[in-house]
Design a protein around this motif. Sequence first.
Motif, short mmCIF file in Angstrom:
data_model
loop_
_atom_site.label_atom_id
_atom_site.label_comp_id
_atom_site.label_asym_id
_atom_site.label_seq_id
_atom_site.Cartn_x
_atom_site.Cartn_y
_atom_site.Cartn_z
N LEU B 75 2.18 25.49 -10.05
CA LEU B 75 2.09 25.60 -8.14
C LEU B 75 0.21 25.96 -8.11
O LEU B 75 -0.48 26.47 -8.93
N LEU B 76 0.04 24.49 -6.83
CA LEU B 76 -1.21 24.42 -6.69
C LEU B 76 -1.75 24.81 -4.92
O LEU B 76 -1.06 25.70 -4.80
N THR B 77 -2.82 26.10 -5.63
CA THR B 77 -3.40 27.29 -4.04
C THR B 77 -4.70 27.20 -3.62
O THR B 77 -5.46 26.27 -4.01
N LEU B 78 -4.33 26.49 -2.26
CA LEU B 78 -6.05 26.44 -1.82
C LEU B 78 -5.75 28.11 -0.98
O LEU B 78 -5.27 27.96 -0.24
N GLU B 79 -7.22 28.46 -0.83
CA GLU B 79 -7.51 30.09 -1.02
C GLU B 79 -7.30 29.95 0.50
O GLU B 79 -6.88 30.66 1.25
N SER B 80 -8.66 28.55 0.81
CA SER B 80 -9.14 28.57 2.69
C SER B 80 -9.18 27.18 2.57
O SER B 80 -10.26 26.50 1.78
N ALA B 81 -8.06 26.52 2.96
CA ALA B 81 -8.53 25.23 2.88
C ALA B 81 -9.53 24.39 3.76
O ALA B 81 -10.09 24.42 5.14
N THR B 82 -10.40 22.77 3.55
CA THR B 82 -11.34 22.92 3.93
C THR B 82 -11.20 21.22 4.18
O THR B 82 -9.81 20.45 3.58
N SER B 83 -11.64 20.90 5.18
CA SER B 83 -11.38 19.70 5.37
C SER B 83 -12.11 18.47 4.74
O SER B 83 -11.17 17.40 4.14
N SER B 84 -12.57 18.83 2.99
CA SER B 84 -12.74 18.30 2.14
C SER B 84 -11.97 18.06 0.95
O SER B 84 -11.57 17.20 -0.07
N GLN B 85 -10.95 18.82 1.50
CA GLN B 85 -9.72 19.00 0.91
C GLN B 85 -8.89 18.35 1.23
O GLN B 85 -7.34 18.23 1.07
N THR B 86 -8.60 17.60 2.42
CA THR B 86 -7.46 16.39 2.45
C THR B 86 -7.64 15.71 1.53
O THR B 86 -8.70 14.71 1.19
#
Lengths: 116, 111
Positions: B75-86
């Motif tokens: 599993l991969l989790t983005l704790e608090s997504a940001t636009s740079s993680q698009t």
Amino acid sequence: AQKVTQAQTEISVVEKEDVTLDCVYETRDTTYYLFWYKQPPSGELVFLIRRNSFDEQNEISGRYSWNFQKSTSSFNFTITASQVVDSAVYFCALKNSGGSNYKLTFGKGTLLTVNP
Amino acid sequence: DAGITQSPRHKVTETGTPVTLRCHQTENHRYMYWYRQDPGHGLRLIHYSYGVKDTDKGEVSDGYSVSRSKTEDFLLTLESATSSQTSVYFCAISTGLETQYFGPGTRLLVL
């Protein structure tokens, strides 16, 4: 440090032409692996070939051939008699066999367009 | 076919929300990887796993965490997504330390 350079960002050919995709790599390791992957417009990454650093024998698979030259740190990929279905982004990649041996370093890819 | 699935295949989310991507394999491979693919950067390694509960960071791990409680799931989790993680996220597996085989990818858009 390891690095893979694919100097050709985009190549456009007409069907049935031969085309060579260049790949130059840098590594300090004496034992390593080189790879080519294909990414068609549908987006998946398809493994094409793996070559060990101690095996410089060139390989041919149908219309595909690969030329590995340690003396020039190159692992070039040639498609003979290209077809429209060959249109894709092609990635060259490098992986060392020791130390941080999990890491696969990719080049930035070459977009090949084969026009009918 | 290396038996790798990724879910979801597409996701749109908002900045600040947590997101979890799942990679599932059917063939008991030891090594699993998460990459992101961005224009101009090619593929870059985020995290990898060398066994159940054994994970380590790749070259672009900031803002991401991973977990592997079972051999088949990574599993991969983005704790608090940001636009740079698009980005487009790819999972990969390898049988040993050699060839990596990739899943179909997940397209993530962070608004």
